[in-house]
Design a protein around this motif. Sequence first.
Motif, PDB file in Angstrom:
ATOM      1  N   VAL A  80       0.914  -1.262  -0.006  1.00 57.35           N
ATOM      2  CA  VAL A  80      -0.002  -0.083  -0.009  1.00 57.35           C
ATOM      3  C   VAL A  80       0.913   1.217   0.008  1.00 57.35           C
ATOM      4  O   VAL A  80       0.718   2.189  -0.711  1.00 57.35           O
ATOM      5  CB  VAL A  80      -0.954  -0.145   1.172  1.00 57.35           C
ATOM      6  CG1 VAL A  80      -1.685   1.193   1.291  1.00 57.35           C
ATOM      7  CG2 VAL A  80      -2.147  -1.087   1.136  1.00 57.35           C
ATOM      8  N   HIS A  81       2.084   1.222   0.872  1.00 58.53           N
ATOM      9  CA  HIS A  81       2.894   2.438   0.830  1.00 58.53           C
ATOM     10  C   HIS A  81       3.568   2.648  -0.477  1.00 58.53           C
ATOM     11  O   HIS A  81       3.792   3.927  -1.052  1.00 58.53           O
ATOM     12  CB  HIS A  81       4.070   2.150   1.948  1.00 58.53           C
ATOM     13  CG  HIS A  81       4.966   3.219   2.006  1.00 58.53           C
ATOM     14  ND1 HIS A  81       4.641   4.532   2.528  1.00 58.53           N
ATOM     15  CD2 HIS A  81       6.195   3.407   1.615  1.00 58.53           C
ATOM     16  CE1 HIS A  81       5.715   5.283   2.242  1.00 58.53           C
ATOM     17  NE2 HIS A  81       6.601   4.693   1.983  1.00 58.53           N
ATOM     18  N   THR A  82       3.913   1.498  -1.419  1.00 60.56           N
ATOM     19  CA  THR A  82       4.295   1.419  -2.591  1.00 60.56           C
ATOM     20  C   THR A  82       3.350   2.145  -3.657  1.00 60.56           C
ATOM     21  O   THR A  82       3.816   2.991  -4.599  1.00 60.56           O
ATOM     22  CB  THR A  82       4.826   0.006  -3.124  1.00 60.56           C
ATOM     23  OG1 THR A  82       5.685  -0.394  -2.099  1.00 60.56           O
ATOM     24  CG2 THR A  82       5.348   0.251  -4.613  1.00 60.56           C
ATOM     25  N   VAL A  83       2.211   1.767  -3.531  1.00 64.69           N
ATOM     26  CA  VAL A  83       1.160   2.322  -4.362  1.00 64.69           C
ATOM     27  C   VAL A  83       0.909   3.978  -4.082  1.00 64.69           C
ATOM     28  O   VAL A  83       1.015   4.778  -4.819  1.00 64.69           O
ATOM     29  CB  VAL A  83      -0.387   1.857  -3.939  1.00 64.69           C
ATOM     30  CG1 VAL A  83      -1.537   2.567  -4.609  1.00 64.69           C
ATOM     31  CG2 VAL A  83      -0.275   0.255  -4.430  1.00 64.69           C
ATOM     32  N   LYS A  84       1.049   4.268  -2.987  1.00 63.40           N
ATOM     33  CA  LYS A  84       1.097   5.837  -2.447  1.00 63.40           C
ATOM     34  C   LYS A  84       2.233   6.353  -3.170  1.00 63.40           C
ATOM     35  O   LYS A  84       1.997   7.517  -3.839  1.00 63.40           O
ATOM     36  CB  LYS A  84       1.129   5.812  -1.212  1.00 63.40           C
ATOM     37  CG  LYS A  84       1.124   7.348  -0.619  1.00 63.40           C
ATOM     38  CD  LYS A  84       1.275   7.335   0.844  1.00 63.40           C
ATOM     39  CE  LYS A  84       1.448   8.733   1.245  1.00 63.40           C
ATOM     40  NZ  LYS A  84       1.663   9.003   2.793  1.00 63.40           N
ATOM     41  N   LEU A  85       3.233   5.803  -3.055  1.00 60.44           N
ATOM     42  CA  LEU A  85       4.445   6.303  -3.607  1.00 60.44           C
ATOM     43  C   LEU A  85       4.429   6.612  -5.150  1.00 60.44           C
ATOM     44  O   LEU A  85       4.923   7.476  -5.998  1.00 60.44           O
ATOM     45  CB  LEU A  85       5.822   5.737  -3.217  1.00 60.44           C
ATOM     46  CG  LEU A  85       6.281   5.721  -2.128  1.00 60.44           C
ATOM     47  CD1 LEU A  85       7.464   4.990  -1.747  1.00 60.44           C
ATOM     48  CD2 LEU A  85       6.418   7.150  -1.480  1.00 60.44           C
ATOM     49  N   SER A  90      -7.346  11.872  -5.877  1.00 57.56           N
ATOM     50  CA  SER A  90      -8.262  11.543  -4.890  1.00 57.56           C
ATOM     51  C   SER A  90      -8.268  10.445  -4.267  1.00 57.56           C
ATOM     52  O   SER A  90      -8.196  10.099  -3.142  1.00 57.56           O
ATOM     53  CB  SER A  90      -9.954  11.641  -5.664  1.00 57.56           C
ATOM     54  OG  SER A  90      -9.899  10.312  -6.401  1.00 57.56           O
ATOM     55  N   ILE A  91      -7.617   9.399  -5.016  1.00 54.19           N
ATOM     56  CA  ILE A  91      -6.880   8.058  -4.217  1.00 54.19           C
ATOM     57  C   ILE A  91      -5.779   8.412  -3.456  1.00 54.19           C
ATOM     58  O   ILE A  91      -5.760   7.934  -2.328  1.00 54.19           O
ATOM     59  CB  ILE A  91      -6.540   7.164  -5.304  1.00 54.19           C
ATOM     60  CG1 ILE A  91      -7.788   6.908  -6.379  1.00 54.19           C
ATOM     61  CG2 ILE A  91      -6.070   5.935  -4.700  1.00 54.19           C
ATOM     62  CD1 ILE A  91      -7.380   5.693  -7.519  1.00 54.19           C
ATOM     63  N   LEU A  92      -4.933   9.326  -3.784  1.00 54.08           N
ATOM     64  CA  LEU A  92      -3.883   9.591  -3.015  1.00 54.08           C
ATOM     65  C   LEU A  92      -4.166  10.379  -1.856  1.00 54.08           C
ATOM     66  O   LEU A  92      -3.794  10.200  -0.753  1.00 54.08           O
ATOM     67  CB  LEU A  92      -3.014  10.675  -3.748  1.00 54.08           C
ATOM     68  CG  LEU A  92      -1.396  10.944  -3.266  1.00 54.08           C
ATOM     69  CD1 LEU A  92      -0.653   9.647  -2.934  1.00 54.08           C
ATOM     70  CD2 LEU A  92      -0.764  11.673  -4.264  1.00 54.08           C
ATOM     71  N   ASN A 105      -3.493   9.209   2.010  1.00 56.24           N
ATOM     72  CA  ASN A 105      -2.860  10.065   3.094  1.00 56.24           C
ATOM     73  C   ASN A 105      -4.019  10.361   4.349  1.00 56.24           C
ATOM     74  O   ASN A 105      -3.337  10.280   5.528  1.00 56.24           O
ATOM     75  CB  ASN A 105      -2.587  11.586   2.379  1.00 56.24           C
ATOM     76  CG  ASN A 105      -1.605  11.116   1.437  1.00 56.24           C
ATOM     77  OD1 ASN A 105      -0.659  10.542   1.722  1.00 56.24           O
ATOM     78  ND2 ASN A 105      -1.505  11.991   0.256  1.00 56.24           N
ATOM     79  N   LYS A 106      -5.105  10.235   4.194  1.00 54.13           N
ATOM     80  CA  LYS A 106      -5.852  10.301   5.220  1.00 54.13           C
ATOM     81  C   LYS A 106      -6.413   9.051   6.047  1.00 54.13           C
ATOM     82  O   LYS A 106      -6.898   9.360   7.353  1.00 54.13           O
ATOM     83  CB  LYS A 106      -7.260  11.022   4.814  1.00 54.13           C
ATOM     84  CG  LYS A 106      -7.222  12.604   4.170  1.00 54.13           C
ATOM     85  CD  LYS A 106      -8.317  12.992   3.636  1.00 54.13           C
ATOM     86  CE  LYS A 106      -8.055  14.398   3.111  1.00 54.13           C
ATOM     87  NZ  LYS A 106      -9.178  14.993   2.506  1.00 54.13           N
ATOM     88  N   ASN A 107      -6.141   7.854   5.431  1.00 58.27           N
ATOM     89  CA  ASN A 107      -6.539   6.735   6.019  1.00 58.27           C
ATOM     90  C   ASN A 107      -5.192   5.739   5.907  1.00 58.27           C
ATOM     91  O   ASN A 107      -5.097   4.966   5.278  1.00 58.27           O
ATOM     92  CB  ASN A 107      -7.584   6.001   5.143  1.00 58.27           C
ATOM     93  CG  ASN A 107      -9.025   7.010   5.180  1.00 58.27           C
ATOM     94  OD1 ASN A 107      -9.498   6.810   6.021  1.00 58.27           O
ATOM     95  ND2 ASN A 107      -9.219   7.643   3.903  1.00 58.27           N
TER      96      ASN A 107
END
Length: 581
Positions: free
Chosen positions: A219-224, A275-277, A281-283
């Motif tokens: 999930v962290h990789t997806v965020k990056l 919006s996904i990012l 960041n919020k969850n």
Amino acid sequence: MSSGRNWTKEQKEAITGQGCGMLVSAAAGAGKTAVLVERVIQKITDANNPVDIDRLLVMTFTNAAASEMRERIADAIAERLESEPGSQKILRQLTLLDNATITTIHSFCLEVIRSNFQLIGIDPNFRVADETESRLIKLEALNDVFEEQYEFENPDFYELLEYYGGNRDDQALQDLVLNLHDYVRSIPWPEEWLNRMCDMLNIPDGTDFSLTPWGKVIVHTVKLELEGITRMIRRALDLISIDSMQDGNRGEITSGSGLEKYYDIYIEDYKNISSILDYLNKNHDAKWDDVYNLLKGISFKALPRIGKDADSGKQGTVKKIRNDVKAGIKKLRENVIASVSDEIAADLKTVYPKIKTLCSLVNMLSEKYAQKKMRRTLVDFNDLEHFCLEILSVKTAGGPLEPSEAALSYREKFSEILVDEYQDSNLVQEIIINMISGKDAEEPNVFMVGDVKQSIYRFRNARPELFLQKYNTYSINKGSPFRKILLYKNFRSRTGVLDAINFIFKQIMSVEAGEIDYTDTERLNAGAVFPECEDKELTPGGKTELHLLLGDSDGDTDDDGENETEEEKKDKDDEPADEEV
């Protein structure tokens, strides 16, 4: 201080600092070895509280480095003796130098084992096998393990072989077992660790995959990845619009580029992905299936036709950016978060028995390999570390690791431990150092020098995160029991070279790509002044050149046609070729 050397303020603090554990983060060309040598000299020649050199443990990374260190210390002692002829204190240090423990970690481990062989039941006449010999014995042990599995017709083994053995023979599985065995040998108590890691795959029913260690990383990789993708879209918008887009709001559109019709499409792409990012960041405890559905719901509209007077260069660039964005999202959907949580859990339940069999093969190899070495009275380099760890530590049930009596005797012997190239240490070596230091006795006495940016031995299972953990927690303040000092001046290169290096690494080095941010604190600063040539054309080095060597890529950065209309596909024939970004 030694004559003939102008030390910087930071170097002086590293040389003279006392009463604490110290990490010296030394940039390339900062003189870290010279600082370490000078610290040794200052200690053994201190007017008030001199320390005999045989009470210092100096650890280096290679035998060559250890020999060089001993020579440099000998030269420094001889230099000091010239300035203080007849000094009995300095003459004593020169006499003790032959017995000083200036060595590699493996040589130190060897000395510990030879002095305490009876504690682990090893033949005192053992010898250290070279790499070729130990490899051949290990391969022999591996063949024995596999032959036993075939002989006993182990069904679990055959099932593992079917999944990971390849089509022709069992070589792929043998390589897997061998590589895993080599990896775990850099970890303390490898069999326990391997079994624990294997059992982590047996996740309880109903566990959301995002809560597992692997799910958190993914999930962290997806965020990056999404952060990078949104930056790409912003760049495309900057090329289309005169004003950078802010918070997703439309800016003023330039006239003359001919790409105005693209703007709303790129704005929509930006909003959909950002919006996904924002959600991630919020969850911080985002559910796996929520992330899966959000990625799956992204769609890309076809780009509209534009006039023939459009800027073809910009058009090619912004279209390639969009193709790269679409390819990035596709990769996340198909290769990163490709299944829902329940499907992944089911896959883990399927793979868990196979991995458990794999781990058992690794443990069998360890046992068989150890037996063969014992019959030949051999040890390998990994044995040196593990046997030393066994001698120096005591494992208590449910409690912390304690130093053994042997370790306490080494604590009494060495007043300080100095470690060079600390960024290339592994976890076994770290524990060995902790056992013989005064860290847990609230008397920290380990002096470490290195540079995490120069850590290149991860393929040998070095753990640069050990350096980073101290770098991020040690204090820069005097009086702290654990202190760090930054040596940021480079005395090796001209300003032009350093400026070019700083510029490049500031762009590419971050916590995610390199484990450290290349900030102003990390940048190289000129510490030496070089004479300038009268003829500027003859200035050494000239202008900086950057050469990028691009290899073949298996990836396809072309538009794959996903979510593309027939009209957009047709338009490709009339559009300029993609321009490299």
